[in-house]
Design an enzyme around this catalytic site. Structure first.
Site, PDB file in Angstrom:
ATOM      1  N   LEU A  30      -4.927   0.133   7.725  1.00 37.08           N
ATOM      2  CA  LEU A  30      -3.745   0.984   7.741  1.00 37.08           C
ATOM      3  C   LEU A  30      -4.196   2.430   7.563  1.00 37.08           C
ATOM      4  CD1 LEU A  30      -1.099  -0.956   5.590  1.00 37.08           C
ATOM      5  CD2 LEU A  30      -1.153  -0.707   8.061  1.00 37.08           C
ATOM      6  N   ASP A  31      -3.557   3.345   8.272  1.00 30.58           N
ATOM      7  CA  ASP A  31      -3.918   4.748   8.135  1.00 30.58           C
ATOM      8  C   ASP A  31      -3.657   5.240   6.723  1.00 30.58           C
ATOM      9  OD1 ASP A  31      -4.530   4.647  10.789  1.00 30.58           O
ATOM     10  OD2 ASP A  31      -2.616   5.495  11.459  1.00 30.58           O
ATOM     11  N   ARG A  32      -4.212   6.393   6.445  1.00 31.71           N
ATOM     12  CA  ARG A  32      -4.045   6.964   5.106  1.00 31.71           C
ATOM     13  C   ARG A  32      -2.581   7.269   4.812  1.00 31.71           C
ATOM     14  NH1 ARG A  32      -7.156  12.397   2.799  1.00 31.71           N
ATOM     15  NH2 ARG A  32      -6.278  12.302   0.682  1.00 31.71           N
ATOM     16  N   LYS A  89       0.823  -1.207   0.000  1.00 31.29           N
ATOM     17  CA  LYS A  89       0.000   0.000   0.000  1.00 31.29           C
ATOM     18  C   LYS A  89       0.862   1.265   0.000  1.00 31.29           C
ATOM     19  CE  LYS A  89      -3.185   2.576   2.933  1.00 31.29           C
ATOM     20  NZ  LYS A  89      -2.245   3.711   3.014  1.00 31.29           N
TER      21      LYS A  89
END
Length: 429
Positions: A194-196, A159
């Site tokens: 998961l955070d941005r 990601k």
């Protein structure tokens, strides 16, 4: 006419050792494959013969109970050893394989469960692991229904930033599903979040049972992060994180904490198994640090090796098997005996941390070498030997021209000149 011979072909056409070894390797591989196929054909023939025999027995009309047959002693269900499935299609699979594909356990463990009488098929107790079942049959292990699917998809995504971990966003922001549009037509969802602004390993699948296992705190799934801070992490704060940081929702413990770069104390490597929201960022923010970069390197044994940022790949069969059989095959769990032994050895309730590496002290030139036996003391009354005279017995005189071992003061040039002079004397005589 003289006969022409080609004496250089054996050198020109000669294969190198690597090609010869590769040929042997390919022959051995082909022999193993052929042997495996022969074994499979043999057992398949035995299974077909057994199925035909059972079909023939079932086709014979029953003429009533035999007069010699004893009456049943109880009304308890009789374990069934034969096939419990009524379908005769080509989609029949062994019962232990069916249970393994359902994510319960491995085939060998499934066979043990079946023999112990913990498996029912269509309400009948089965004790034969090789019993054929179809996907339409109802299989229960310990009273719990087992479901399998042939369309499970497991995708590992590296990601990037500015992508949110959701299947749909009302605000129209970019999601991780936009990166895997070409991967599958099945509806998949991310496992965990998961955070941005957090990058790294992310698993997407449509296997609900596996997602529930990975998200359950009981399995203690390991996650490794690479953290970049705005300033170097001090030794005092390092020790605080190791001991445990008290946050608003409880104490946060880490498994392993280390400096990722010895020259840059702002690069931190952190291993944790807690699944609380934004736990890594909150640990450092609690101590007054700003997390500039956060990258998840490992998740449940899966790494982003050979997967570029923003790209994806499908998991291999071995990786899927390890994820499904966490209780028996996954070694990264902290509940394993090896990890428990390490924790007990440290004498601490939290997860052990890697010990600090200390530099090896330099040894003085005049200091004695370690592990050197002490020189024996001289007996009382014995005089000290005079310098220049050795207490050892004199060695027999040896000819310097016949294999004498050279020492530090031995001059090889003199020996060579003496040999040359002796040779000249012999020639003159």
């Amino acid at each position: 006419m003289p006969r022409r011979t080609d004496n250089f072909s054996k050198f020109i056409d000669r294969k190198n050792n690597a090609a010869i070894k590769e040929g042997f390797r390919q022959e051995k591989k082909a022999a193993k494959k052929e042997r495996k196929e022969a074994i499979e054909r043999h057992f398949e023939a035995k299974r077909q013969a057994k199925a035909e025999q059972q079909t023939a027995k079932a086709a014979v009309p029953s003429r009533g109970p035999s007069p010699k047959a004893p009456a049943p002693a109880s009304k308890s269900p009789v374990p069934t050893k034969g096939p419990a499935s009524k379908s005769t299609g080509g989609d029949l699979i062994p019962l232990n394989k069916y249970i393994a594909h359902g994510g319960i356990c491995s085939r060998r463990d499934a066979a043990d469960l079946i023999r112990q009488g913990n498996v029912e098929v269509n309400g009948q107790l089965i004790i034969e692991p090789g019993t054929k079942v179809s996907p339409s049959d109802i299989v229960k292990v310990g009273g719990k229904k087992v479901t399998i699917s042939k369309n499970f998809v497991y995708i590992l995504l590296n990601k990037p930033k500015d992508y949110i971990t959701t299947t749909d966003d009302p605000q129209g922001r970019k999601t991780v599903l936009d990166l895997i549009r070409q991967a599958t037509t099945e509806r998949v969802f991310p496992v965990g979040r998961l955070d941005r602004n957090t990058s790294g390993v992310l698993l997407l699948t449509n296997d609900g049972d596996l997602a529930q296992k990975l998200a359950h705190p009981r399995h203690e799934i390991k996650k490794i992060y690479h953290v970049t801070l705005d300033k170097p992490l001090t030794k005092a704060d390092f020790d605080k994180i190791v001991e445990g940081v008290t946050l608003e929702d409880g104490v946060a413990h880490v498994d392993v904490l280390a400096y990722a770069d010895a020259k840059d104390k702002a690069q931190i490597g952190l291993e944790i198994h807690s699944g609380r929201n934004r736990i890594v960022r909150r640990i450092f923010e609690h101590l007054g640090y700003d997390v500039r970069g956060l990258d998840r390197v490992t998740y449940a044994g899966l790494t982003k090796k050979n997967v570029q940022r923003g790209h994806w790949r499908l998991l291999t069969e071995k990786e899927i098997r390890i994820l499904k059989y966490l209780n028996s095959s996954f070694r990264g769990s902290l509940a394993s005996p090896a990890a428990a032994g390490k924790t007990a050895a440290t004498g601490r309730s939290d997860v052990p941390v890697q010990p600090a590496v200390t530099a090896k002290p330099a040894r003085s030139f005049k200091s004695p070498k370690p592990n050197t036996p002490a020189r024996p003391s001289r007996p009382a009354g014995q005089a000290k030997p005079k310098p220049g005279k050795s207490a050892r017995p004199a060695a027999p005189a040896a000819d310097p021209l016949r294999g004498r071992k050279s020492s530090g003061s031995y001059n090889k040039a003199k020996v060579r000149d003496q040999r040359r002079d002796n040779k000249r004397k012999r020639d003159s005589e």
